[in-house]
Design an enzyme around this catalytic site. Structure first.
Site: not given
Length: 305
Positions: A84, A125
């Site tokens: 990420k 997210d």
């Protein structure tokens, strides 16, 4: 780097490759339920989209992203741990949220016009955590703690800020290495304390919501140390969903607490990804967001909502 077979049938008719490609990237990735989620959504929406799982480590992410850029038939990528942060250097632009957090879980490919080949990083997210907690019944302004200070922790910080939390305690093993998490908290105006991990078990019962962003099994030692009855009326979101239930989730439930499975976060962040991947950035006219959520729930065995 390897492409792994995933459960669920492809979005395109049998025997024909999809017109456009997508994938989830990570290491390890064989457990991922993202292919099932995305394929179900694209079938509903009538999109000729394929979606696979690709096992890639940090040293291979740059080359893979460049191949996506040059191939011209990719609509986007989902990105999971440990990539990420690492993927950012290979992208052309970041959404505002991704830039603030320094964490990307979604890459959208521009496929036409002068900007064709441009790769933009997004973060869904945050929405995944917010919507998972809301669906579980978490109210506004919860007193909150986070376990872990890595890539998903910054999304948890932003999610708690969005829920109106008055502050957050982040329990980490190395306070110095978690400085970036504190920086993100400051950027989203959420008061934050970095707290040594020792003693976390005794303190967790004092929060309305605890989000563990630790890798699978990393929170197992805490499970044995949670005091009896300490979790009553408290929520635990464990973002790791394999194996499930995790030891800490089982212990939390046994002590009277409520569990928000990580698969719920996965569902809601994937809904936002699908929306970003559609040509017009919307589910209409083929379906509504509720329709998409329900077929995705069907695909992974969750109850419809």
């Amino acid at each position: 780097m390897s492409v792994l077979a995933s459960n669920g049938s492809p979005a395109s008719p049998a025997g024909r490759a999809a017109l456009h490609r997508g994938a989830v990237l990570g290491h390890p990735i064989g457990h991922s339920k993202s292919p099932a989620l995305h394929r179900a959504a694209y079938r509903l929406l009538g999109l000729d989209y394929g979606y696979t799982a690709i096992d890639v480590e940090q040293d291979g992410i740059g080359a893979l992203v460049e191949s996506v850029r040059s191939d011209g038939d990719w609509y986007g990528l989902s990105v999971t741990m440990p990539l990420k942060n690492a993927v950012i250097d290979s992208l052309d632009a970041l959404s505002e949220t991704a830039a603030v957090l320094g964490s990307v879980n979604t890459v959208v490919t521009e496929r036409s016009g002068a900007a064709a080949g441009t790769l933009t990083g997004h973060n869904t997210d945050v929405a995944g955590i917010v919507n998972a907690l809301k669906h579980a019944g978490v109210g506004a302004a919860p007193k909150a703690a986070i376990l872990g200070g890595g890539g998903t922790a910054v999304s948890a910080v932003a999610a708690l800020a969005a829920l109106g939390a008055p502050g957050v305690d982040v329990y980490v093993r190395d306070v110095a290495k978690a400085a970036s998490t504190a920086d993100v908290a400051e950027a989203v105006s959420l008061p934050c304390r970095l707290v040594p991990f020792d003693g976390a078990a005794a303190a967790l019962g004092g929060y309305d919501v605890v989000i563990t962003t630790l890798p699978p099994r990393a929170a197992d030692p805490l499970a044995e140390a949670l005091p009896e009855g300490s979790c009553e009326g408290r929520f635990l979101l464990d973002v790791a969903y394999d194996p499930w239930p995790s030891a800490i989730a089982a212990a939390w439930s046994a002590r009277g607490g409520s569990i928000v499975p990580g698969i719920e976060m996965l569902l809601y962040q994937a809904v936002e990804q699908v929306k970003l991947f559609t040509p017009e950035g919307t589910f209409a006219p083929a379906g509504t967001e509720a329709d998409v959520i329900n077929v995705m729930c069907d695909a992974i065995g969750l109850a419809r909502r």
